[in-house]
Write a protein that holds these residues in place. Structure first.
Motif, short mmCIF file in Angstrom:
data_model
loop_
_atom_site.label_atom_id
_atom_site.label_comp_id
_atom_site.label_asym_id
_atom_site.label_seq_id
_atom_site.Cartn_x
_atom_site.Cartn_y
_atom_site.Cartn_z
N ALA A 198 -10.90 10.48 2.45
CA ALA A 198 -9.44 10.31 2.59
C ALA A 198 -9.09 8.83 2.71
O ALA A 198 -8.45 8.41 3.66
CB ALA A 198 -8.94 11.08 3.80
N THR A 199 -9.49 8.05 1.71
CA THR A 199 -9.25 6.61 1.77
C THR A 199 -8.06 6.15 0.95
O THR A 199 -7.56 5.04 1.15
CB THR A 199 -10.50 5.86 1.27
OG1 THR A 199 -10.78 6.28 -0.08
CG2 THR A 199 -11.71 6.14 2.15
N GLY A 200 -7.62 6.95 0.02
CA GLY A 200 -6.60 6.50 -0.92
C GLY A 200 -5.28 6.15 -0.27
O GLY A 200 -4.61 5.18 -0.67
N ALA A 201 -4.88 6.91 0.74
CA ALA A 201 -3.58 6.67 1.36
C ALA A 201 -3.52 5.29 1.99
O ALA A 201 -2.51 4.58 1.88
CB ALA A 201 -3.30 7.75 2.41
N ALA A 202 -4.60 4.88 2.67
CA ALA A 202 -4.62 3.56 3.30
C ALA A 202 -4.55 2.46 2.24
O ALA A 202 -3.88 1.43 2.45
CB ALA A 202 -5.88 3.39 4.14
#
Length: 493
Positions: A255-259
């Protein structure tokens, strides 16, 4: 806040006080009604020059008085006009009674109206002051107008819309165009009312604007006039550290894309440096996608304490993709204790659903340095009592939430309300429907964080961020994605 007719908002009760103040100052109140009704007639003729019959629906108050003036003006212009009234027109008082006495068209009871091909409806039944459900006879007329597909021009606000909250009070006309007077009302912008107004025209009927200013409710339409003086300015001595350092917390490897979206948006919004702080296990995933944005591994509270030793790392975004749990709460507490500025979004908000007071108490002291960006569901998790109170408008909820949290609150939606802890509030209107896409909220959090990093105060950063987000979406077009949206963010100069 800035003063001006285009961005000013008054509730119906405040506008009523302005009308009373105008009359008390010696201004002819019937003259004001005459100007209002003439403006409505002019709009109707401009928009529907081929209308076969103009059907003016008049209510039992001053909105109905505006309708009688409009009917007389339409007849004087040579149009076919019919008037239908709600209730007994003989009971009209004051200016409304005068307007009816001057109208040469005999009225008929509202319930007798039947649609005819070519009808154009002028809705002058209730206007902005309605705060109860419309009576059955009005609901029935609304239904018949809808079924016949007839165009409606509304006087002040479509009848059935609460001018304070934007709520539909049982039933409401869907106007093609609305003519309001002096200022818009919250119900013109708040959903669902906005969807019923069509295009909105604000007509100056001649009340001195100082009387409007005297009823300042600290509520405006969001736009540059509300925050431009707080925005950073570039000069020859500027360098990246003077433009601020923004840190965005990443979630786990899955879940890295949002950051990264938030970080890229913060950089685009003008932050001099941006760092993604990542769990070690997610560092490789982030490193593969970052270029101008820096990367730092932080796993524990101890790691974060080390990171915070550099006081230039003053502004943070926490929440996008971060996960809900004790780690989020512990990191927020550390940032609060270190007197950092924080945009708390998404998972960061939900992490405090069981104990909102822990969040509020952590940021209770001093000037606001917390920005909360909840959508409807997240707002209800932090402020369940406010979300459940049907008497409160969205503006009321946002203001009370901001005061409780000592924060700037962005109560998101197509009608986003941005509120300050001191009671200031703005309603945003420039966000297109295309923003309803995955990741756009992460971009918004990053824009606000980028402005905070440059020294913009919390409320102004939040309001400017929402507006710039909407402008970027308008430039990006209907097919935008969060990734393409970032490329259209334009720094404010």
């Amino acid at each position: 806040m800035a003063k001006g007719r285009d961005n000013w908002l008054l509730t119906p009760s405040a506008m009523g006080e302005v009308d009373a103040a105008a009359a008390a100052s010696g201004i002819d109140s019937f003259g004001l009604m005459e100007k209002a009704g003439q403006a409505v007639a002019a709009a109707v003729l401009r928009l529907f020059p081929g209308g076969e019959r103009f059907v003016v629906l008049c209510g039992p108050g001053n909105n109905g008085g505006d309708g009688y003036v409009a009917a007389r003006a339409l007849r004087a212009a040579g149009a076919a006009v019919a008037v239908f009234h709600l209730g007994d027109p003989a009971k009209l008082k004051g200016d409304a009674a005068t307007a009816r006495s001057h109208c040469p068209i005999p009225g008929e009871p509202l319930e007798t109206w039947r649609p005819a091909e070519g009808d154009v409806i002028v809705d002058a039944i209730f206007g902005a002051g309605l705060a109860r459900a419309v009576p059955p006879v009005v609901a029935d007329v609304v239904r018949r107008v809808d079924e016949a597909g007839l165009p409606v021009v509304a006087v002040d606000l479509p009848s059935g819309i609460d001018g304070r909250t934007g709520a539909v009070m049982g039933a409401a006309f869907r106007a093609h165009h609305t003519v309001t007077f002096m200022t818009r009302k919250p119900g013109h912008l708040l959903l669902p009312g906005r969807l019923y107004c069509g295009t909105v025209e604000t007509f100056d009927i001649g009340i001195p604007f100082r009387l409007v200013e005297a009823k300042d409710e600290r509520l405006f339409v969001n736009g540059p006039q509300e925050w431009r003086t707080s925005m950073p300015t570039a000069d020859a001595a500027a360098h990246k550290f003077r433009r601020g350092h923004l840190t965005v917390f990443s979630g786990p490897a899955t879940a890295t894309g949002a950051a990264r979206l938030a970080a890229a948006a913060g950089l685009r919004a003008g932050a001099g440096l941006v760092t993604v702080v990542s769990p070690t296990e997610a560092a490789a995933a982030n490193a593969a996608h970052l270029t101008a944005v820096m990367l730092k591994a932080v796993d524990t509270e101890s790691d974060l304490a080390d990171y915070l030793r550099d006081e230039r790392r003053a502004t943070f975004v926490l929440g996008p993709g971060f996960g809900v749990g004790p780690k989020a709460r512990a990191f927020v507490a550390a940032l609060a204790a270190a007197c950092r500025h924080l945009v708390l979004d998404a998972d960061g908000i939900s992490a405090f659903a069981e104990d909102p007071k822990a969040l509020f108490s952590a940021f209770a002291d001093g000037a606001p340095r917390l920005v909360l960006t909840p959508h409807e569901g997240e707002f209800a998790r932090l402020f369940p009592d406010l979300a459940a109170d049907p008497a409160l408008s969205k503006v009321d909820r946002a203001r009370q939430a901001a005061a409780r949290a000592n924060a700037a609150v962005v109560y998101k939606g197509a009608d986003s309300v941005i509120a300050a802890a001191d009671g200031r509030a703005v309603i945003n209107e420039n966000a297109p429907a295309s923003l309803a896409t995955a990741g756009s909220g992460d971009v918004l959090a990053g824009i606000i964080g980028g402005l905070l990093a440059q020294g913009v105060p919390a409320f102004e950063a939040a309001a400017a961020g929402v507006w710039l987000h909407g402008e970027a979406a308008c430039r990006a077009g209907a097919s935008l994605t969060a990734e393409t949206l970032i490329n259209h963010i334009d720094r404010w100069h």
